[in-house]
Design an enzyme around this catalytic site. Structure first.
Site, PDB file in Angstrom:
ATOM      1  N   ASP A  60       0.835  -1.214   0.000  1.00 38.64           N
ATOM      2  CA  ASP A  60       0.000   0.000   0.000  1.00 38.64           C
ATOM      3  C   ASP A  60       0.870   1.264   0.000  1.00 38.64           C
ATOM      4  O   ASP A  60       0.591   2.222  -0.720  1.00 38.64           O
ATOM      5  CB  ASP A  60      -0.933   0.008   1.219  1.00 38.64           C
ATOM      6  CG  ASP A  60      -2.104  -0.956   1.041  1.00 38.64           C
ATOM      7  OD1 ASP A  60      -2.575  -1.121  -0.102  1.00 38.64           O
ATOM      8  OD2 ASP A  60      -2.550  -1.554   2.039  1.00 38.64           O
ATOM      9  N   LYS A 102       9.359  -3.146   2.164  1.00 40.35           N
ATOM     10  CA  LYS A 102       9.298  -3.531   3.585  1.00 40.35           C
ATOM     11  C   LYS A 102       8.018  -4.284   3.881  1.00 40.35           C
ATOM     12  O   LYS A 102       6.976  -3.915   3.346  1.00 40.35           O
ATOM     13  CB  LYS A 102       9.331  -2.241   4.422  1.00 40.35           C
ATOM     14  CG  LYS A 102       9.037  -2.430   5.857  1.00 40.35           C
ATOM     15  CD  LYS A 102       7.915  -1.518   6.364  1.00 40.35           C
ATOM     16  CE  LYS A 102       6.535  -1.934   5.904  1.00 40.35           C
ATOM     17  NZ  LYS A 102       5.431  -1.299   6.610  1.00 40.35           N
ATOM     18  N   THR A 103       8.018  -5.273   4.655  1.00 40.27           N
ATOM     19  CA  THR A 103       6.875  -5.853   5.362  1.00 40.27           C
ATOM     20  C   THR A 103       7.243  -7.254   5.847  1.00 40.27           C
ATOM     21  O   THR A 103       7.779  -8.064   5.078  1.00 40.27           O
ATOM     22  CB  THR A 103       5.556  -5.909   4.552  1.00 40.27           C
ATOM     23  OG1 THR A 103       4.574  -6.541   5.380  1.00 40.27           O
ATOM     24  CG2 THR A 103       5.605  -6.654   3.236  1.00 40.27           C
ATOM     25  N   ASP A 125       5.197  -9.375   6.342  1.00 42.19           N
ATOM     26  CA  ASP A 125       4.211 -10.288   5.746  1.00 42.19           C
ATOM     27  C   ASP A 125       4.776 -11.082   4.574  1.00 42.19           C
ATOM     28  O   ASP A 125       4.224 -12.118   4.205  1.00 42.19           O
ATOM     29  CB  ASP A 125       2.982  -9.506   5.252  1.00 42.19           C
ATOM     30  CG  ASP A 125       2.234  -8.837   6.397  1.00 42.19           C
ATOM     31  OD1 ASP A 125       2.643  -9.020   7.549  1.00 42.19           O
ATOM     32  OD2 ASP A 125       1.244  -8.128   6.128  1.00 42.19           O
TER      33      ASP A 125
HETATM   34  P1  FBP Z   1       2.624  -3.637   6.742  1.00 35.96           P
HETATM   35  O1  FBP Z   1       1.874  -4.299   5.638  1.00 35.96           O
HETATM   36  O2  FBP Z   1       2.400  -2.196   6.817  1.00 35.96           O
HETATM   37  O3  FBP Z   1       4.078  -4.005   6.720  1.00 35.96           O
HETATM   38  O4  FBP Z   1       2.091  -4.207   8.141  1.00 35.96           O
HETATM   39  C1  FBP Z   1       2.072  -5.550   8.400  1.00 35.96           C
HETATM   40  C2  FBP Z   1       1.395  -5.916   9.692  1.00 35.96           C
HETATM   41  O5  FBP Z   1       2.363  -6.257  10.659  1.00 35.96           O
HETATM   42  C3  FBP Z   1       0.407  -7.054   9.452  1.00 35.96           C
HETATM   43  O6  FBP Z   1       1.049  -8.293   9.526  1.00 35.96           O
HETATM   44  C4  FBP Z   1      -0.609  -6.819  10.509  1.00 35.96           C
HETATM   45  O7  FBP Z   1      -1.874  -7.312  10.134  1.00 35.96           O
HETATM   46  C5  FBP Z   1      -0.657  -5.336  10.646  1.00 35.96           C
HETATM   47  O8  FBP Z   1       0.609  -4.858  10.236  1.00 35.96           O
HETATM   48  C6  FBP Z   1      -0.947  -4.851  12.031  1.00 35.96           C
HETATM   49  O9  FBP Z   1      -1.075  -3.484  11.994  1.00 35.96           O
HETATM   50  P2  FBP Z   1      -0.921  -2.519  13.238  1.00 35.96           P
HETATM   51  O10 FBP Z   1       0.542  -2.388  13.504  1.00 35.96           O
HETATM   52  O11 FBP Z   1      -1.497  -1.246  12.737  1.00 35.96           O
HETATM   53  O12 FBP Z   1      -1.642  -3.132  14.391  1.00 35.96           O
END
Ligand code: FBP
Length: 560
Positions: free
Chosen positions: A177, A203-204, A206
């Protein structure tokens, strides 16, 4: 002076490795261009929306022989979205490259995520400041946020801030995103002749921002190793006490890469993969029956314990739930301003309003859920309109439903065991761990490389470092046009250009290993105990990458 732990002190001294092309010096690089590119899908629409940045070539950097002079540049950097181990090293690599290119260059960090560039909140990095964060986890160096950068007003404000600081390039470190936002900003800056470049970094934790050009997003390596350590510890506990079933939900918003990788590292009894559940169109009841069946069979062998891994996004992949959540997402915006809903005095009144608004089939699914889950499904959406799956306790939902099913089986004489369950959610535990050696090196290289892309005048590119299972000196640095990864998807009820998420491929080499072994792992306890990430010691322990990366690269290399 601030007190530091022994590991903090030692990690600050670690010198991350670079691909040999980049190690040759930022002013000595040569750039090779591939042929024009296309978006993964919806080419005409993406081309129309990105008239100025569409179709650019993939680029690769090689070590050159001539040292070039580099003009002065000010660059801004943003950390966007969820934390991932290694973000500080991306900034350190960017800073080092920028200063190596020209010591008069400046790096500004926008505070609190994308809102920092809109509101003009920033700091200027210095050697001393950067040095305190090298090889550390977290995003606390400048903070992060989830503001979606997409409106004309936000772009205008960003431009004014950049002009004030004489910034000619912005680096956005984010997931799919956030890099979609980077692509939109890059296009807008070119369209308006601002001369400001935008570069993204993948980055992520996931692991779903990957494709033919991006082998893995940073943070996945460290996060999965952290979860695998914890799962291994729980497996030992379960195998010692032999009295609990542990249901462990693993973070990773949609795709099941994190759960799958953690499972390959630990070999638990049950691993659900959301993509498979969707492909087989399994209902919630079928998921419950699948897990129950293994619990019953193990009980027949006198084993009233086990480990079940549940990916965070599972609930959204069960077709009946997916349809209900999509319907719910669409009506949430109107519900949030609906006086009946807002002023409802009990949660049950809210549930009734929701059930009346949902389509009949979806209302039935919603009504069948336990109160806890019904409430969690109404929690705030994230800024991209997604339900926050990390807040839905799927592991508890499954325990409740399985328990009920086991009671039924017991009353029919079909189950002789005892079911004591413990629930866990591993997510935040892994997002800010000290980056593994792999992530420390990869992130530093991505940041250093981001400046190389800037220095060659590129915009709308994602920093890419490939060949990641080889030693770092053989990694291949370059850039991929962001538009190449895009397609059109429905968001907030409208079709928008977005970077395509990579889901687990059911015909891919990683899932195949699970598929080939899961029956054995279900009944025979083949637990592996990976232990904590090691930063110092033999390379076969400290520098090993994930099973996912190794299996996917091996397949790719075999196909070349
Ligand atoms: P990104 O896609 O921004 O890297 O975030 C990943 C993540 O860690 C997901 O695995 C999880 O669902 C979400 O962020 C949790 O979001 P928050 O930190 O806002 O609770």
């Amino acid at each position: 002076m601030e007190k530091l732990s022994p590991l903090q002190i030692e990690r600050l001294k670690y010198q991350p490795k670079l691909p040999s092309s980049l190690a040759n010096g930022i002013n000595n690089l040569e750039m090779a261009e591939g042929s024009a590119t296309q978006s993964v899908r919806d080419q005409e629409q993406i081309k129309e929306l990105f008239k100025n940045t569409y179709g650019k070539p993939v680029v690769t950097f090689n070590a050159g022989s001539d040292a070039k002079t580099s003009s002065t540049r000010n660059v801004g950097v943003i950390l966007s979205g969820g934390q991932a181990p290694g973000g500080h090293n991306v900034i350190a690599g960017l800073y080092d490259a920028l200063k190596q290119a020209n010591s008069a260059n400046k790096l500004y960090g926008f505070l609190g995520g994308p809102s920092g560039i809109i509101d003009g909140k920033y700091i200027e990095f210095t050697d001393e400041f950067i040095d305190a964060y090298r090889n550390t986890g977290g995003f606390d160096i400048i903070g992060s946020g989830r503001t979606k950068l997409e409106t004309e007003e936000q772009f205008q404000k960003s431009l004014e801030v950049c002009k004030k600081l004489n910034i000619s390039a912005v680096v956005i470190i984010g997931g799919d995103d956030s890099n979609t936002n980077a692509a939109l900003l890059a296009e807008w800056f070119v369209k308006n002749n601002t001369g400001i470049q935008v570069i993204g970094c993948p980055k992520t934790i996931d692991g779903d921002l990957k494709n033919e050009q991006i082998e893995i997003s940073f943070g996945f390596d460290t996060a999965t190793k952290t979860y695998a350590e914890l799962i291994g510890n729980i497996q030992r506990d379960a195998n010692s006490a032999k009295k609990y079933w542990h249901f462990i939900k693993i973070m990773g918003r949609s795709a099941s890469h994190v759960a799958l990788e953690a499972a390959l590292q630990t070999q638990p009894n049950i691993t659900m993969i959301s993509e498979e559940v969707e492909e087989k169109r399994m209902s919630l009841e079928q998921v419950v029956n699948y897990i129950t069946d293994i619990i019953v069979k193990r009980a027949d062998q006198g084993k009233n314990f086990g480990i079940a891994i549940i990916p965070e996004g599972l609930i959204e992949f069960i077709p009946e739930m997916k349809s209900m959540i999509a319907n719910l997402n669409d009506i949430m915006a109107s519900l949030e301003t609906d006086p009946d809903f807002v002023n409802a005095t009990t949660i049950r009144e809210k549930f009734d309003i929701v059930e009346n608004r949902l389509d009949p089939a979806n209302a039935k699914v919603y009504a069948s859920l336990p109160i806890l889950i019904k409430g969690q499904l109404l929690a705030d959406r994230d800024p991209h309109g997604n339900v926050q799956v990390s807040k839905i306790e799927t592991e508890k939902l499954l325990i409740e439903m399985i328990s009920t099913r086991l009671d039924e089986l017991k009353s029919q004489g079909d189950y002789i065991g005892k079911f004591n369950a413990q629930s866990h959610f591993f997510g935040y535990e892994g997002r800010c761990a000290f980056p593994s050696n792999f992530d420390a090196d990869y992130c530093y290289s991505l940041g250093f490389n981001a400046f190389a892309l800037i220095n060659f005048g590129l915009t709308g590119y994602l920093s890419s470092v490939r060949n990641l299972t080889a030693p770092a000196s053989e990694w291949v640095a370059g850039g991929v046009p962001l538009t190449m990864m895009m397609n059109m998807e429905k968001r907030h009820g409208e079709f928008k250009p977005v970077i395509q998420k990579a889901l687990v491929k059911l015909d891919g080499p990683v899932f195949k290993v699970l598929e080939a072994n899961r029956e054995d792992w279900a009944m025979n306890d083949r637990y592996l105990f990976p232990g904590a990430i090691q930063y110092f010691g033999p390379s076969c322990v400290c520098d090993v990458t994930t099973c996912t990366l190794q299996l996917e690269r091996a397949k790719e290399l075999a196909n070349v």
